[in-house]
Design an enzyme around this catalytic site. Structure first.
Site, mmCIF file in Angstrom:
data_model
loop_
_atom_site.group_PDB
_atom_site.id
_atom_site.type_symbol
_atom_site.label_atom_id
_atom_site.label_comp_id
_atom_site.label_asym_id
_atom_site.label_seq_id
_atom_site.Cartn_x
_atom_site.Cartn_y
_atom_site.Cartn_z
ATOM 1 N N CYS A 1 0.851 -1.187 0.000
ATOM 2 C CA CYS A 1 0.000 0.000 0.000
ATOM 3 C C CYS A 1 0.891 1.244 0.000
ATOM 4 O O CYS A 1 1.726 1.420 0.887
ATOM 5 C CB CYS A 1 -0.897 0.007 1.229
ATOM 6 S SG CYS A 1 -1.895 1.507 1.351
ATOM 7 N N ILE A 2 0.723 2.080 -0.999
ATOM 8 C CA ILE A 2 1.597 3.245 -1.143
ATOM 9 C C ILE A 2 1.446 4.226 0.020
ATOM 10 O O ILE A 2 2.443 4.738 0.530
ATOM 11 C CB ILE A 2 1.398 3.938 -2.508
ATOM 12 C CG1 ILE A 2 2.492 4.977 -2.731
ATOM 13 C CG2 ILE A 2 0.000 4.491 -2.644
ATOM 14 C CD1 ILE A 2 2.554 5.489 -4.149
#
Length: 130
Positions: free
Chosen positions: A77-78
């Site tokens: 997840c960025i």
């Protein structure tokens, strides 16, 4: 059967060890892992800078080898990664940080990747978190 595995706990946690054992069992059982998704503190498992004590299992390294050897779709997840300093080269440059540390087998992407994978899989199995 198609599985998506989400890990919410850091590399040194028992949840990470259980998730890795589960992932290996899924493949050994002839099933498919369509995506591994690291979220919250789970993003630390994708850092290339984790150094594990010699008498402990290097779970981040084990995850790296597992994803690479099975050519799995490993997504970090960025937003969670940026918050915790897990950056690829592009994000390091964009945010003026001195270095990238995302292991090569993983890619940064949005939380939508977890949602999309869960819609296409038979099972979403989550490990860790609060």
């Amino acid at each position: 059967m198609k599985f998506v595995i989400a890990l919410f706990s850091p590399a040194h946690s028992p949840a990470s060890r259980r998730a890795l054992r589960f992932a290996k069992a899924v493949l050994a059982g002839g099933h498919e892992i369509t995506r591994l998704f690291l979220y919250q503190d789970g993003v630390h498992s994708a850092s290339a800078n984790i150094v594990t004590a010699q008498d402990e299992l290097d779970l981040a390294g084990e995850w790296e080898r597992f994803v690479r050897s099975h050519a799995l779709d490993g997504v970090v997840c960025i937003a969670a990664g940026l918050r915790r300093g897990v950056l690829d080269a592009r994000e390091a440059q964009r945010h003026s940080r001195p270095a990238a540390n995302l292991s090569p087998s993983w890619e940064l992407s949005g939380l939508g990747q977890l949602h999309e994978a869960a819609q296409q899989a038979d099972r979403l199995v989550c490990f860790g978190g609060h």
